[in-house]
Each structure stands twice: as C-alpha cells, then as structure tokens.
Design a protein around this motif. Structure first.
Motif, PDB file in Angstrom:
ATOM      1  N   UNK A 187       0.870  -1.171   0.203  1.00  0.00           N
ATOM      2  CA  UNK A 187      -0.087   0.230   0.002  1.00  0.00           C
ATOM      3  C   UNK A 187       0.713   1.291   0.014  1.00  0.00           C
ATOM      4  N   UNK A 188       0.504   2.149  -0.794  1.00  0.00           N
ATOM      5  CA  UNK A 188       1.241   3.491  -0.946  1.00  0.00           C
ATOM      6  C   UNK A 188       0.577   4.455  -0.056  1.00  0.00           C
ATOM      7  N   UNK A 189      -0.659   4.279   0.339  1.00  0.00           N
ATOM      8  CA  UNK A 189      -1.302   5.244   0.993  1.00  0.00           C
ATOM      9  C   UNK A 189      -1.916   4.551   2.092  1.00  0.00           C
ATOM     10  N   UNK A 190      -2.251   5.172   3.331  1.00  0.00           N
ATOM     11  CA  UNK A 190      -2.918   4.473   4.552  1.00  0.00           C
ATOM     12  C   UNK A 190      -4.143   5.308   4.700  1.00  0.00           C
ATOM     13  N   UNK A 191      -4.814   5.655   3.648  1.00  0.00           N
ATOM     14  CA  UNK A 191      -6.426   6.077   3.785  1.00  0.00           C
ATOM     15  C   UNK A 191      -7.276   5.040   4.024  1.00  0.00           C
ATOM     16  N   UNK A 192      -8.659   5.382   4.137  1.00  0.00           N
ATOM     17  CA  UNK A 192      -9.807   4.496   4.488  1.00  0.00           C
ATOM     18  C   UNK A 192      -9.768   3.401   3.399  1.00  0.00           C
ATOM     19  N   UNK A 193      -9.889   3.903   2.129  1.00  0.00           N
ATOM     20  CA  UNK A 193      -9.940   2.947   0.877  1.00  0.00           C
ATOM     21  C   UNK A 193      -8.999   1.837   1.120  1.00  0.00           C
ATOM     22  N   UNK A 194      -7.436   2.276   1.194  1.00  0.00           N
ATOM     23  CA  UNK A 194      -6.767   1.192   1.065  1.00  0.00           C
ATOM     24  C   UNK A 194      -6.672   0.190   2.459  1.00  0.00           C
ATOM     25  N   UNK A 195      -6.957   0.762   3.666  1.00  0.00           N
ATOM     26  CA  UNK A 195      -6.770   0.164   4.842  1.00  0.00           C
ATOM     27  C   UNK A 195      -8.024  -0.816   4.854  1.00  0.00           C
ATOM     28  N   UNK A 196      -9.058  -0.435   4.384  1.00  0.00           N
ATOM     29  CA  UNK A 196     -10.046  -1.549   4.359  1.00  0.00           C
ATOM     30  C   UNK A 196      -9.978  -2.439   3.206  1.00  0.00           C
ATOM     31  N   UNK A 197      -9.329  -2.163   2.146  1.00  0.00           N
ATOM     32  CA  UNK A 197      -8.983  -3.185   1.012  1.00  0.00           C
ATOM     33  C   UNK A 197      -7.958  -4.146   1.780  1.00  0.00           C
ATOM     34  N   UNK A 198      -7.003  -3.561   2.528  1.00  0.00           N
ATOM     35  CA  UNK A 198      -6.037  -4.621   3.207  1.00  0.00           C
ATOM     36  C   UNK A 198      -6.765  -5.482   4.017  1.00  0.00           C
ATOM     37  N   UNK A 199      -7.681  -5.053   4.858  1.00  0.00           N
ATOM     38  CA  UNK A 199      -8.568  -6.053   5.967  1.00  0.00           C
ATOM     39  C   UNK A 199      -9.356  -6.854   5.316  1.00  0.00           C
ATOM     40  N   UNK A 200      -9.927  -6.209   3.980  1.00  0.00           N
ATOM     41  CA  UNK A 200     -10.817  -7.371   3.123  1.00  0.00           C
ATOM     42  C   UNK A 200     -10.052  -8.330   2.927  1.00  0.00           C
ATOM     43  N   UNK A 201      -8.791  -8.036   2.171  1.00  0.00           N
ATOM     44  CA  UNK A 201      -7.880  -9.075   1.764  1.00  0.00           C
ATOM     45  C   UNK A 201      -7.662 -10.008   2.723  1.00  0.00           C
ATOM     46  N   UNK A 202      -7.290  -9.788   3.814  1.00  0.00           N
ATOM     47  CA  UNK A 202      -6.599 -10.694   4.940  1.00  0.00           C
ATOM     48  C   UNK A 202      -7.755 -11.298   5.342  1.00  0.00           C
ATOM     49  N   UNK A 203      -8.908 -11.088   5.309  1.00  0.00           N
ATOM     50  CA  UNK A 203      -9.965 -11.974   5.628  1.00  0.00           C
ATOM     51  C   UNK A 203     -10.369 -13.034   4.653  1.00  0.00           C
ATOM     52  N   UNK A 204     -10.026 -12.584   3.350  1.00  0.00           N
ATOM     53  CA  UNK A 204     -10.122 -13.759   2.326  1.00  0.00           C
ATOM     54  C   UNK A 204      -8.844 -14.458   2.259  1.00  0.00           C
ATOM     55  N   UNK A 205      -7.750 -13.922   2.426  1.00  0.00           N
ATOM     56  CA  UNK A 205      -6.608 -14.728   1.845  1.00  0.00           C
ATOM     57  C   UNK A 205      -5.626 -14.368   3.186  1.00  0.00           C
ATOM     58  N   UNK A 206      -5.813 -15.080   4.148  1.00  0.00           N
ATOM     59  CA  UNK A 206      -4.952 -14.888   5.585  1.00  0.00           C
ATOM     60  C   UNK A 206      -3.640 -15.052   5.442  1.00  0.00           C
ATOM     61  N   UNK A 207      -2.864 -15.514   4.183  1.00  0.00           N
ATOM     62  CA  UNK A 207      -1.835 -15.784   3.929  1.00  0.00           C
ATOM     63  C   UNK A 207      -0.916 -14.493   3.318  1.00  0.00           C
ATOM     64  N   UNK A 208      -1.890 -13.575   3.109  1.00  0.00           N
ATOM     65  CA  UNK A 208      -1.367 -12.380   2.513  1.00  0.00           C
ATOM     66  C   UNK A 208      -0.740 -11.750   3.328  1.00  0.00           C
ATOM     67  N   UNK A 209       0.306 -10.908   3.052  1.00  0.00           N
ATOM     68  CA  UNK A 209       1.118  -9.758   3.968  1.00  0.00           C
ATOM     69  C   UNK A 209       0.875  -8.629   3.344  1.00  0.00           C
ATOM     70  N   UNK A 210       0.520  -7.621   4.413  1.00  0.00           N
ATOM     71  CA  UNK A 210       0.693  -6.133   4.147  1.00  0.00           C
ATOM     72  C   UNK A 210       1.585  -5.233   4.289  1.00  0.00           C
ATOM     73  N   UNK A 211       2.115  -4.598   3.243  1.00  0.00           N
ATOM     74  CA  UNK A 211       3.309  -3.931   3.395  1.00  0.00           C
ATOM     75  C   UNK A 211       2.844  -2.383   3.166  1.00  0.00           C
ATOM     76  N   UNK A 212       3.300  -1.500   4.064  1.00  0.00           N
ATOM     77  CA  UNK A 212       2.825   0.092   4.128  1.00  0.00           C
ATOM     78  C   UNK A 212       4.141   0.832   3.751  1.00  0.00           C
ATOM     79  N   UNK A 213       4.194   1.228   2.548  1.00  0.00           N
ATOM     80  CA  UNK A 213       5.037   2.107   2.039  1.00  0.00           C
ATOM     81  C   UNK A 213       4.629   3.688   1.932  1.00  0.00           C
TER      82      UNK A 213
END
Lengths: 296, 296
Positions: free
Chosen positions: A118-144
């Motif tokens: 993620x290149x931004x930590x706004x609501x759209x991005x953070x919710x996207x990451x949270x959704x992804x982790x729910x659906x794909x627990x093996x995913x890793x979220x990197x914040x840049x």
C-alpha cells in the motif's frame, strides 16, 4: 473515496517478472474474470520491449519514470521514458486520470509470499487490506506511505488510488505455479473489494490489522573500489517478515566475518536478496510491525 | 587415469551465475585454498563481458561453443565464439590440453542442491563421485555420459577430464550464502580427491553408488504460434530428484488442465523450471536412478 468506475490492471512493468504478464494473456482472452458489474477493467502490458529481451528493463527502470516532471520533459525519450508517457496517456494523465484505481503486478526473488504494498494509508486502502486478509489470510500487508502518493515515481501513482501486488519467491524469467495462483487469487479479491466498495456492501471488517511499515533499506558492504564485500547472511535468507533483533547477523562477509543488525528496533526484513536490487547494491528493506486501526 | 598436474577452475561461464564468480575472486586472493602439493590450479573467469552485462551470455551460450569444428572455424567470431577460442588457447587446446582436469562452476534456479554432473563414467569420475558422497553426503551425482566427451560442446570437455558443479536453487544474478558454501565445500573435496588420486592414497571407497542418469528433456507445451500453453506443475516444482510415476501431473496448463508424465519409467526430474532453459522452452530433464559399481 467515491465510486471506482475504471480499473487498470498492469503486468510486465518489469519485463522479467512473468506472473503478471502471463495472467494478462489469460484475462485478455477471458475479460469477465477481471470485470465486475460496477466497473470496467482495462489491461496494460507495460514494458513489452523489456519482456521481449527477457530483461527487467531496456534503458532504465520503468517503475521510476512517473513523476510529473519526468512525464512532462519531452527531452526524456529512451525506451522506458517514452513508454511511461504512452502509459500516462493511455490510463492517465497523472493528476486527472481517467483510471480510478491501478493494480500493478510484480514478482520478487525474495521469499515474500503474496504481498500487497500500500502506498497510502487512507480508509480505501486500509479497508482493502483488511478485506484481503479476511479472504486470503496468507497475504502480507506492506505499508510504504512515507511519501505522499503525489511524490511517488511509480506507475500505479498515475491514478488517485494504486497498489503494488508483489509476489515471490520467483526467480527472474521463471513462472511458478504457486506464485501465479497467489497473484490470481489476490487480484480477484482486490477486484471484489472494489465492487463491494462501489455498491456499498462491504462485509463487517476487523477493527485492526497487522502491517509491516517500511523504515529503511540496507546496502551491501563495499570496499573502496565499490566491490561487494559480503552477501545476505543465511540467518536471514528466505526469512522475509521474520523479526531480527539488534545484534543478530544479517550480512556474511567474504573474509569469513559477519555484520549484525545495528538498528535500535526489532526489524522485519523483506525484499531480502532481491535480484533486481543488486543494481543499487541493496541487501534488504527493513520494516516495523504495526497494528493499525481500520476506519469504519 | 595418470597423475593430474594441472587443474583449471572455471567460474562465470554463464555471466549471471554468481557463486563461481565470487569464489574465484576469493581464491585469486588466497590461491593456497585451491592448490595442493601434487598439482597446480589456474583460475578462469570465463565470460567477463556477460557478467558485466549481468546476463547469461551476450551473443550465444558460451558453454555450447567448444566442439572442435566450432573452435577451428575462424568465421565464428561473436563474443562467446571468440572467448571460447581464447579459453581453448589458455587452458587447452582441446585434444592436446595442457590442463588435465577442469571444474566448471555453475548455478541453477532449480532446487537441485549441491549436484555434481559427470560427463564420463570411467574409474576416475566414478571414484571421484564416491569420494565426494563420503565427504559430503548431501551431494547429488548426475550422470550425463550418453555422448562421449569428445563430442560434447561444453567448456570442461577441453581437457581429458572435466566436471560441472551445478548448485541451486539460486535465482540468476543473486548470491546465496548456503549455495556459495555448498560450492566451496564441493570444490574442496574434488581437489582433495585429485590430490589423493595423485599420491595414490585414496581411502577405501564404497562398492557402489547411487546416481541419476540423464534420459531426456521435456518441453513446455506450445500452441501453433509457439506460445507456451502451460508451466511446471506445483506437484513437481522444487522436487528435483524426487520420483515421478507415469500418470502423475507435471505440467499445469493455463486453461486449467494438466499434463501427466507419459514415460514408461519412474523418472527423477531435475533442472525443474530452470530459468535459462526457457530460451528453448524446456520444462525439466528426466533421469533414472541407478546403482553403479565403483571400480576398485
């Protein structure tokens, strides 16, 4: 973040990162896989000339050519500089882009698994990451997000929203079945998220999320002539996102010695021994592990 | 096999296979590591121009340019053809070489571990393999003796004895600590063997040895336009030297189907998904596992 009408899915920004290039070919035959009722997806093979030469790039790294001043400079016209302007016309232009959201598909030789940068930590991005982790627990979220998107040189910064899908380990110029499936799965969930966002039917998301927040990049040691004096230590090789405490070895010197991690924090290395970073003599990136709140 | 007076250790035959290149640099500073009382070792950086460009080769694969008719043809003068003739002058000439034994150091992106490829199955080679397995049980012995050495195009066929040290997994243009140590260890044992052979003080060797004997190479499936239709199946990815029975999946097709192993023997795949073999659209090599007698 308002409704997303247009998505661009980009592969082959680096010509020897094969997963995105091959997935694009499949999706171009079956575009229904990447379209949803609420938006249209276009597909962009970013650097076909580099892919033809089976190299990361021909003249310079395409994924560093998208700053506004570079795009505006008509004297910059090598292969990648020219291609950046074409892509900017096709899915941009940056600052007023017709595309609302870009997914740029990358591979790494590092053992980073299925990572979303993620290149931004706004609501759209953070919710996207949270959704992804729910659906794909093996995913890793990197914040840049240390630099605002407007100042980032990446292709996916053309639109107001963009992410980098970064999946490994995969050697350059190789196609791995597991890595391809991870990329396919992650892209599907990101597109599903955009659709659910559009129709305002996101599921209940967790309150918080663990992310790896980029801090710094470590170089390989060099002698006075610029020759490398060491390599990534086996203690950290393949252990992307595993903690390294101050004092633990991270570099093995060719003379038999070793260098230890001298930071003052527990670091989570990633992009460990990434082949493409050798151009700049880089050993690995360091992150901190953070728990961040997900906006409702 | 009479006494070995001169050994040549070769690295960088492929410019993006880093382990041998970096080991040569260390050994050039400390030549005592690769010399023994009974012989002299010279060191050859085979393709410096390819290494400078961080590529396998500039014009063509150097390790296929050493057939006598190619070496004799003065019209063949691209980068690698020219370099082949220089190397042949330096450590050869083929057919009457001043060098008795060549060790050519290679890396593979495949998960082959520390492999020794023998191109001949004479007593000198088989005893060498048996000695290596005693000292380094994790070593894997691959036999590629289907063609006599005189007809082989490889660099190490310049001398009357030559072997290929082939160690992975290591992405192109990356240096792994574990892979470097394997290569260093294997080279040490090979040189020790040569010395013990020279002074006729080899230890008692086992009566027999397990080897993987090359049978054939499998291609990736292509459509009528020559586009790849599939990739190495996750069922075999990273499982070099693990048996595959007829009927087991080996290729995943992009359309969702799969191809199975159709040979009539239990095969031991290796060079699975090797990056460099994509040039020729190769998927993997197949071997049979054999137990062979070690000559006394």
């Amino acid at each position: 973040m308002s409704k997303v009408n247009r998505v661009a899915i980009v592969g082959g920004t680096h010509g020897n990162e094969y997963s995105g290039i091959y997935l694009l070919r499949q999706w171009q035959k079956n575009p229904e896989i990447v379209n949803r009722e609420s938006f249209h997806s276009s597909m962009v093979l970013a650097n076909p000339q580099a892919h033809e030469q089976n190299q990361r790039y021909v003249d310079c790294d395409l994924n560093r050519q998208f700053l506004p001043n570079l795009l505006a400079d008509s004297e910059l016209n090598n292969i990648e500089q020219t291609r950046a302007k074409q892509i900017n016309n096709e899915i941009g232009p940056r600052g007023d882009a017709q595309t609302d959201f870009i997914i740029d598909l990358h591979n790494t030789t590092s053992n980073m698994g299925p990572s979303l940068i993620l290149l931004q930590s706004d609501a759209f991005n953070l919710r996207m990451a949270a959704y992804l982790k729910m659906k794909m627990p093996e995913a890793v979220i990197v914040l840049e997000d240390e630099v605002p998107l407007e100042q980032q040189p990446y292709l996916c910064a053309i639109a107001r929203q963009g992410v980098i899908v970064e999946i490994g380990p995969q050697p350059q110029s190789v196609l791995r079945h597991d890595v391809l499936e991870w990329m396919q799965t992650m892209t599907k969930h990101l597109l599903d998220y955009v659709h659910l966002h559009n129709i305002e039917q996101l599921p209940v998301l967790p309150d918080e999320l663990q992310v790896y927040s980029y801090v710094e990049t470590l170089k390989l040691p060099e002698d006075e002539q610029g020759n490398r004096m060491g390599m990534v230590h086996r203690h950290v090789q393949d252990r992307d996102f595993h903690p390294v405490k101050p004092g633990e070895p991270i570099i093995a010197l060719f003379d038999g010695g070793e260098l230890v991690w001298e930071g003052d924090y527990e670091a989570y290395p990633h992009f460990i021994n990434e082949a493409a970073y050798y151009d700049n003599n880089l050993a690995m990136s360091m992150a901190k592990k953070l728990t961040i709140d997900i906006p409702e």
